[in-house]
Design a protein around this motif. Structure first.
Motif, mmCIF file in Angstrom:
data_model
loop_
_atom_site.group_PDB
_atom_site.id
_atom_site.type_symbol
_atom_site.label_atom_id
_atom_site.label_comp_id
_atom_site.label_asym_id
_atom_site.label_seq_id
_atom_site.Cartn_x
_atom_site.Cartn_y
_atom_site.Cartn_z
ATOM 1 N N ARG A 81 -15.898 2.932 20.419
ATOM 2 C CA ARG A 81 -15.440 3.535 21.672
ATOM 3 C C ARG A 81 -14.566 4.752 21.388
ATOM 4 O O ARG A 81 -14.077 4.955 20.284
ATOM 5 C CB ARG A 81 -14.664 2.525 22.511
ATOM 6 N N ASP A 82 -14.357 5.535 22.422
ATOM 7 C CA ASP A 82 -13.481 6.700 22.379
ATOM 8 C C ASP A 82 -12.045 6.196 22.503
ATOM 9 O O ASP A 82 -11.694 5.548 23.485
ATOM 10 C CB ASP A 82 -13.825 7.625 23.545
ATOM 11 N N SER A 83 -11.209 6.491 21.513
ATOM 12 C CA SER A 83 -9.845 5.970 21.543
ATOM 13 C C SER A 83 -9.008 6.567 22.676
ATOM 14 O O SER A 83 -8.005 5.982 23.074
ATOM 15 C CB SER A 83 -9.146 6.206 20.205
ATOM 16 N N LYS A 84 -9.413 7.715 23.205
ATOM 17 C CA LYS A 84 -8.682 8.319 24.316
ATOM 18 C C LYS A 84 -9.028 7.656 25.643
ATOM 19 O O LYS A 84 -8.382 7.879 26.643
ATOM 20 C CB LYS A 84 -8.990 9.821 24.390
ATOM 21 N N ASN A 85 -10.071 6.817 25.645
ATOM 22 C CA ASN A 85 -10.524 6.154 26.862
ATOM 23 C C ASN A 85 -10.781 4.680 26.553
ATOM 24 O O ASN A 85 -11.911 4.196 26.653
ATOM 25 C CB ASN A 85 -11.788 6.846 27.392
ATOM 26 N N SER A 129 -9.021 10.156 12.728
ATOM 27 C CA SER A 129 -8.672 10.349 14.131
ATOM 28 C C SER A 129 -7.423 11.174 14.380
ATOM 29 O O SER A 129 -7.057 11.388 15.514
ATOM 30 C CB SER A 129 -8.524 9.002 14.831
ATOM 31 N N SER A 147 -10.634 14.271 18.579
ATOM 32 C CA SER A 147 -11.925 13.590 18.466
ATOM 33 C C SER A 147 -11.710 12.270 17.747
ATOM 34 O O SER A 147 -11.687 12.211 16.525
ATOM 35 C CB SER A 147 -12.916 14.452 17.685
ATOM 36 N N CYS A 148 -11.521 11.203 18.505
ATOM 37 C CA CYS A 148 -11.131 9.926 17.928
ATOM 38 C C CYS A 148 -12.092 8.817 18.325
ATOM 39 O O CYS A 148 -12.517 8.748 19.464
ATOM 40 C CB CYS A 148 -9.733 9.536 18.397
ATOM 41 N N VAL A 149 -12.383 7.949 17.377
ATOM 42 C CA VAL A 149 -13.181 6.765 17.677
ATOM 43 C C VAL A 149 -12.456 5.534 17.166
ATOM 44 O O VAL A 149 -11.658 5.603 16.241
ATOM 45 C CB VAL A 149 -14.602 6.824 17.070
ATOM 46 N N GLU A 150 -12.745 4.413 17.817
ATOM 47 C CA GLU A 150 -12.241 3.120 17.380
ATOM 48 C C GLU A 150 -13.434 2.202 17.183
ATOM 49 O O GLU A 150 -14.454 2.337 17.851
ATOM 50 C CB GLU A 150 -11.307 2.512 18.421
ATOM 51 N N LYS A 159 -8.609 2.227 14.736
ATOM 52 C CA LYS A 159 -8.843 3.664 14.870
ATOM 53 C C LYS A 159 -9.354 4.228 13.545
ATOM 54 O O LYS A 159 -8.916 3.834 12.481
ATOM 55 C CB LYS A 159 -7.558 4.381 15.273
#
Length: 64
Positions: free
Chosen positions: A32-36, A12, A18-21, A8
């Motif tokens: 990718r979107d860390s929430k999905n 984040s 608004s988070c990315v991994e 992450k």
């Protein structure tokens, strides 16, 4: 394609979520979107990843 584990972004923990991994592999970098986590991931080649990181560092250091 063999990727490492997903990590992450250090930015984040913002309240808006608004988070990315990122997962770096030998042939690509996955974003990718860390929430999905089960959703789609963007795959880019190592040169594109290096350019993205370099641009981000320049933009963050000098936000003109």
């Amino acid at each position: 394609m063999t990727r490492g584990r997903w990590r992450k972004s250090s930015y984040s923990d913002v309240p808006q979520g608004s988070c990315v991994e990122v997962s770096l592999g030998t042939d690509d970098a996955g974003i990718r979107d860390s929430k999905n986590a089960c959703g789609p991931a963007l795959s880019i080649n190592p040169a594109a990843w290096a350019a993205l990181v370099a641009h981000s560092v320049r933009t963050t250091s000098d936000p003109r």
